[in-house]
Scaffold this motif. Structure first.
Motif, mmCIF file in Angstrom:
data_model
loop_
_atom_site.group_PDB
_atom_site.id
_atom_site.type_symbol
_atom_site.label_atom_id
_atom_site.label_comp_id
_atom_site.label_asym_id
_atom_site.label_seq_id
_atom_site.Cartn_x
_atom_site.Cartn_y
_atom_site.Cartn_z
ATOM 1 N N ALA A 68 0.820 -1.219 0.000
ATOM 2 C CA ALA A 68 0.000 0.000 0.000
ATOM 3 C C ALA A 68 0.856 1.272 0.000
ATOM 4 O O ALA A 68 0.712 2.118 -0.892
ATOM 5 C CB ALA A 68 -0.966 -0.028 1.175
ATOM 6 N N PRO A 69 1.769 1.450 0.979
ATOM 7 C CA PRO A 69 2.586 2.675 0.943
ATOM 8 C C PRO A 69 3.519 2.729 -0.258
ATOM 9 O O PRO A 69 3.775 3.810 -0.796
ATOM 10 C CB PRO A 69 3.370 2.625 2.260
ATOM 11 N N LEU A 70 4.009 1.564 -0.697
ATOM 12 C CA LEU A 70 4.919 1.546 -1.843
ATOM 13 C C LEU A 70 4.218 2.035 -3.103
ATOM 14 O O LEU A 70 4.767 2.860 -3.853
ATOM 15 C CB LEU A 70 5.459 0.129 -2.063
ATOM 16 N N VAL A 71 2.998 1.546 -3.349
ATOM 17 C CA VAL A 71 2.254 1.976 -4.530
ATOM 18 C C VAL A 71 1.977 3.474 -4.465
ATOM 19 O O VAL A 71 2.179 4.201 -5.442
ATOM 20 C CB VAL A 71 0.921 1.193 -4.647
ATOM 21 N N ILE A 151 -9.567 8.266 3.248
ATOM 22 C CA ILE A 151 -8.162 8.067 2.867
ATOM 23 C C ILE A 151 -7.507 6.920 3.630
ATOM 24 O O ILE A 151 -6.373 6.549 3.324
ATOM 25 C CB ILE A 151 -7.349 9.356 3.094
ATOM 26 N N ILE A 152 -8.201 6.350 4.612
ATOM 27 C CA ILE A 152 -7.605 5.291 5.434
ATOM 28 C C ILE A 152 -7.954 3.905 4.902
ATOM 29 O O ILE A 152 -7.087 3.032 4.769
ATOM 30 C CB ILE A 152 -8.059 5.412 6.907
ATOM 31 N N THR A 153 -9.228 3.686 4.566
ATOM 32 C CA THR A 153 -9.714 2.357 4.187
ATOM 33 C C THR A 153 -8.934 1.727 3.029
ATOM 34 O O THR A 153 -8.629 0.524 3.086
ATOM 35 C CB THR A 153 -11.213 2.419 3.838
ATOM 36 N N PRO A 154 -8.597 2.467 1.948
ATOM 37 C CA PRO A 154 -7.842 1.834 0.846
ATOM 38 C C PRO A 154 -6.537 1.207 1.314
ATOM 39 O O PRO A 154 -6.113 0.180 0.772
ATOM 40 C CB PRO A 154 -7.586 3.003 -0.111
ATOM 41 N N LEU A 158 -6.266 -2.710 1.433
ATOM 42 C CA LEU A 158 -5.365 -2.935 0.302
ATOM 43 C C LEU A 158 -6.097 -2.827 -1.040
ATOM 44 O O LEU A 158 -5.975 -3.682 -1.912
ATOM 45 C CB LEU A 158 -4.696 -4.307 0.422
ATOM 46 N N ASN A 159 -6.874 -1.750 -1.193
ATOM 47 C CA ASN A 159 -7.534 -1.475 -2.461
ATOM 48 C C ASN A 159 -6.567 -0.654 -3.317
ATOM 49 O O ASN A 159 -6.525 0.577 -3.245
ATOM 50 C CB ASN A 159 -8.842 -0.702 -2.237
ATOM 51 N N VAL A 160 -5.791 -1.354 -4.135
ATOM 52 C CA VAL A 160 -4.699 -0.714 -4.854
ATOM 53 C C VAL A 160 -5.204 0.309 -5.863
ATOM 54 O O VAL A 160 -4.577 1.347 -6.075
ATOM 55 C CB VAL A 160 -3.817 -1.778 -5.548
#
Length: 444
Positions: A68-71, A151-154, A158-160
């Motif tokens: 998630a943070p990487l994308v 902005i938190i749920t994705p 992990l909703n890319v």
């Protein structure tokens, strides 16, 4: 000893290094996993099966932890990096165009193989063996699901696709704000480097992780599983192999006027890691550095590869849904005509972002089946065999994600052909090109 020699010696010995090449370590891990899985299943060694399951699961979980943070930071920084690229809009358009062209070629090959082999006709599976998935993808879900509700749920779910949307918006906003946003951009670049370094440590565990993943698959499914899926499994592997070792080299030789063997030398570290990890996003840092090693300008590669890792899926989003749709239709006795085949091609070319670079292609499969009106129970037929198929699919995905930037760079005359001609298959270090400045010359 000269100063240069001493400097070289120091570079060669930064610490302890295992003399076995990384690709050989991964291959050894696969062999060990096969043997241990066979022993655990044949002799009912429960503790060994549990160990393999935990080892494989932890490796996948570590990869997903950074996804998630990487994308987000990779896409955001890559958008801002376009300001350094001459003819950025032209390069972005050409990249997207070649993504679509190669996807179309892949889905046509998948359809041709499915029509020739009829993978569902030789199977003893029946509609009763299928089951509906918990959630089926649809075009409405795909379109409305791009925009997150918060902005938190994705990140937690992990909703890319939603993460990509927020990253693109943030990247464009940073470009519009200009110098005032520089502190945020600097922080984002530092966080991205940190994430890539941490992910690289996880990648080094690939030989151990591959042993666990392969062993777990053997323990869970055994060899008997392949009987009902023999033709289907061969179809997927053959289709991916044709694209990977036939279409891609042909495009390199004819469109880019490059030696295909050099491409596979440079891209091999990413391809083999993709095969083991089954994650395009998890492999993204290695794919990006492989592209740079092949002569793609760094600023362009930092845009094209992260973009491709979330949208460019020739294996998962083209070959797999094409053959799967034919397989499911034959099991359920549904006739597919020209209109349905055109729909499959349309979904594969336009909807591939729904796969989002994560392990598995269930979302893309449900999207395809729902578009064609095929029973959703067909998804349940394919879940058991999915891990075995996903390795080859992901390897094809990642090869395509490295291929398109090379082709576009070659056609735009910004490819460093000297680097390309001297690319090697040695493991890619994330630090390898970190300090090497690269300016993108104007496209011809």
């Amino acid at each position: 000893m000269s100063a240069n020699t001493a400097s070289t010696s120091e570079k060669q010995k930064p610490g302890f290094r295992i003399p076995i090449p990384f690709w050989a370590q991964v291959l050894l891990g696969l062999v060990v996993g096969l043997v241990l899985g066979f022993v655990a299943r044949t002799y009912d060694v429960s503790w060994l099966g549990t160990t393999l399951d935990k080892v494989g699961g932890i490796f996948v979980q570590l990869l997903k932890l950074a996804v998630a943070p990487l994308v987000f930071f990779a896409i955001m920084v890559s958008i801002t990096n376009l300001r350094k690229v001459n003819n950025a809009a032209r390069l972005a358009t050409r990249t997207l165009l070649w993504f679509m062209i190669t996807s179309l070629i892949a889905v046509v090959i998948g359809l041709a193989i499915g029509l020739i082999t009829n993978p569902g006709n030789g199977s003893s599976l029946t509609p009763a063996d299928g089951s509906k998935p918990d959630h089926a993808g649809s075009w409405l879900d795909f379109l409305t699901g791009i925009i997150p509700t918060d902005i938190i749920t994705p990140f937690t779910q992990l909703n890319v696709l939603q993460i990509v949307f927020m990253a693109v918006v943030a990247g464009i906003a940073v470009l519009k704000i200009g110098p005032k946003a520089q502190p945020l951009l600097t922080l984002s670049e530092s966080v991205l480097e940190l994430l890539q370094k941490a992910l690289w440590w996880v990648i080094l565990l690939a030989p151990i992780g591959s042993a666990g993943l392969i062993g777990r698959a053997i323990v869970q499914y055994g060899w008997d599983l392949l009987g009902n899926y023999a033709t289907f499994t061969v179809d997927i592997y053959v289709g991916c192999a044709i694209v990977l070792f036939g279409v891609y080299p042909l495009l390199l030789a004819t469109v880019a006027k490059l030696n295909p063997l050099q491409f596979f030398k440079g891209a091999w570290p990413a391809i083999q890691l993709a095969f083991v990890s089954r994650s395009s996003v998890g492999t993204m840092p290695v794919t990006q550095q492989s592209a740079i090693r092949l002569g793609v300008p760094k600023d362009y590669a930092s845009f094209a590869v992260p973009f491709g890792a979330t949208t460019k899926m020739d294996g998962c989003a083209a070959i797999y849904p094409a053959i799967s749709a034919i397989f499911v239709a034959q099991i359920f006795g549904v006739h597919l005509g020209i209109k349905e085949y055109i729909l499959i091609a349309f979904v594969s070319v336009i909807g591939s972002a729904a796969t989002a670079g994560l392990t598995g292609a269930t979302v893309m499969l449900t999207l395809t089946l729902s578009t064609l009106g095929l029973p959703m129970e067909g998804v349940g037929l394919l879940l058991a065999i999915d891990p075995i198929l996903d390795m080859m699919r992901t390897a094809t995905n990642v090869a395509g994600q490295a291929l398109v930037p090379v082709i576009v760079s070659a056609r735009e005359n910004i490819l460093d052909r000297t680097k390309y001609d001297h690319a090697t298959a040695s493991p890619v270090e994330l630090e390898e090109l970190a300090d090497e400045p690269q300016a993108v010359p104007a496209a011809a």
